[in-house]
Design an enzyme around this catalytic site. Structure first.
Site, mmCIF file in Angstrom:
data_model
loop_
_atom_site.group_PDB
_atom_site.id
_atom_site.type_symbol
_atom_site.label_atom_id
_atom_site.label_comp_id
_atom_site.label_asym_id
_atom_site.label_seq_id
_atom_site.Cartn_x
_atom_site.Cartn_y
_atom_site.Cartn_z
ATOM 1 N N LYS A 24 0.801 -1.360 0.068
ATOM 2 C CA LYS A 24 0.037 -0.122 0.225
ATOM 3 C C LYS A 24 0.891 1.352 -0.076
ATOM 4 O O LYS A 24 1.025 1.823 0.850
ATOM 5 C CB LYS A 24 -0.860 -0.001 1.231
ATOM 6 C CG LYS A 24 -2.377 -0.761 0.935
ATOM 7 C CD LYS A 24 -3.073 -0.737 2.289
ATOM 8 C CE LYS A 24 -4.036 0.462 2.281
ATOM 9 N NZ LYS A 24 -5.188 0.544 1.350
HETATM 10 N N1 PMP Z 1 -7.162 -2.935 -3.228
HETATM 11 C C1 PMP Z 1 -6.749 -1.787 -3.150
HETATM 12 C C2 PMP Z 1 -5.823 -1.041 -4.077
HETATM 13 C C3 PMP Z 1 -6.994 -1.246 -1.438
HETATM 14 O O1 PMP Z 1 -6.605 0.225 -1.534
HETATM 15 C C4 PMP Z 1 -7.656 -1.970 -0.767
HETATM 16 C C5 PMP Z 1 -7.881 -1.291 0.779
HETATM 17 N N2 PMP Z 1 -6.921 -1.333 1.385
HETATM 18 C C6 PMP Z 1 -8.227 -3.261 -0.944
HETATM 19 C C7 PMP Z 1 -7.776 -3.746 -2.339
HETATM 20 C C8 PMP Z 1 -8.780 -4.094 -0.025
HETATM 21 O O2 PMP Z 1 -7.991 -4.253 0.990
HETATM 22 P P1 PMP Z 1 -8.529 -4.617 2.412
HETATM 23 O O3 PMP Z 1 -9.603 -5.486 2.335
HETATM 24 O O4 PMP Z 1 -7.270 -5.080 3.167
HETATM 25 O O5 PMP Z 1 -8.887 -3.296 2.800
#
Ligand code: PMP
Length: 304
Positions: free
Chosen positions: A157
């Site tokens: 991220k």
């Molecule tokens: N893809 C992206 C690009 C994201 O930013 C997120 C949010 N964190 C997700 C998928 C979903 O991830 P998570 O379930 O861990 O929030």
């Protein structure tokens, strides 16, 4: 954005309005930061953070991937999140830690810039709206391709990578849709602008693999486990764009979006055009899990 009282600024709680950053911060210019998005909920056993440690472990992995030296241990960050929620008297909230390069040497190499860590928590409703959660959203395949393994690190991220997500999201909203679906460089489905994607066809659940350039979502992981425990077959498979047009159901998962049905893609109804039964089941079970109503998933809740 709903304001809270305090933000954690590298070791101290400061009033929301005083949590500011220098204009010449490296991350502000070049996106050299990594972050997380975490939710806490009111549960049957009191307030609890959902998969707190898993999120902080991913933050650590993102920092390592982009070469940002993390200044705190996962344990310290877990404790800070709870302290911050308590300080703000928040129960159900969104928690945003960010580790970024601040002031230092001029230029692209961030090595000479101080690493700063902050964490905020604030109340947040449904990311795609209550109506979207209940009745499903309309999505459009983006003209922008998702960042690839060749030019970014999609599994991390990293702040800079979100310019790509932001282009896709704003294009979709400007065009009258709720969300963007991003294909990868090979034309396979990757994910939404900030959420993972699932399709249901003939009773089997499909979701793109990490090799498709997705962020390995923690909600995605939770929903896969919940659905498999409920007896469904869940396959991580490369998915062609066309598979959305013939799917029976489609939904998106993410910390902010939770489980949101998609009922229309590129102006075509998906399945019956309303949230399908497996989507609704995933949504209900996930919602119960985060509220501590399912004992087997109590392992995911950090009660505070
Ligand atoms: N893809 C992206 C690009 C994201 O930013 C997120 C949010 N964190 C997700 C998928 C979903 O991830 P998570 O379930 O861990 O929030």
């Amino acid at each position: 954005m709903e304001q809270a009282t305090y933000i954690w600024d590298d070791g101290e709680m400061v009033p929301w309005a005083d949590a500011t950053v220098h204009f010449l911060s490296h991350a502000l210019h070049y996106g050299t930061g990594v972050f997380e998005g975490i939710r806490s909920y009111e549960t049957v056993d009191g307030a609890a953070v959902f998969r707190l440690s898993d999120h902080m472990v991913r933050l650590e992995a993102s920092a390592r991937a982009y070469g940002i030296p993390l200044q705190y241990s996962v344990d310290d960050l877990n404790k800070t999140a709870i302290e911050l929620l308590r300080a703000n008297e928040l129960k159900g909230a969104y928690i945003r830690p960010l580790v970024f390069h601040e002031l230092g040497e001029f230029g692209l190499n961030p090595a000479g810039s101080r690493v700063k860590t902050m964490m905020a928590a604030f109340a947040l409703g449904s990311y795609l709206g209550d109506d979207g959660v209940a009745n499903g959203i309309r999505a459009k395949v983006s003209s922008w391709r998702r960042i690839s393994h060749e030019d970014f690190i999609p599994t991390a991220k990293g702040s800079g990578g979100y310019l790509n997500s932001s282009l896709a999201k704003s294009e979709a909203v400007r065009s009258g849709y709720d969300e963007a679906i991003m294909l990868n460089q090979s034309g396979s489905i990757s994910e939404g602008s900030g959420m993972n994607l699932f399709l249901v066809s003939d009773g089997i659940v499909y979701t793109p693999p990490v090799s498709a350039g997705i962020l390995k979502g923690i909600t995605r992981d939770s929903v896969i486990e919940i659905l498999r425990d409920s007896g469904y077959e869940v396959r991580e498979e490369e998915l062609a764009r066309g598979s959305m047009y013939v799917a029976d159901e489609m939904f998106l998962t993410g910390t902010a979006a939770e489980v949101t049905p998609v009922v229309e893609i590129d102006d075509r109804a998906i399945g019956s055009g309303s949230p399908g039964p497996i989507t609704t089941e995933a949504q209900t079970l996930f919602s119960k899990a985060v509220r501590g109503e399912l004992e087997e998933y109590g392992k995911w809740l950090e009660v505070f």
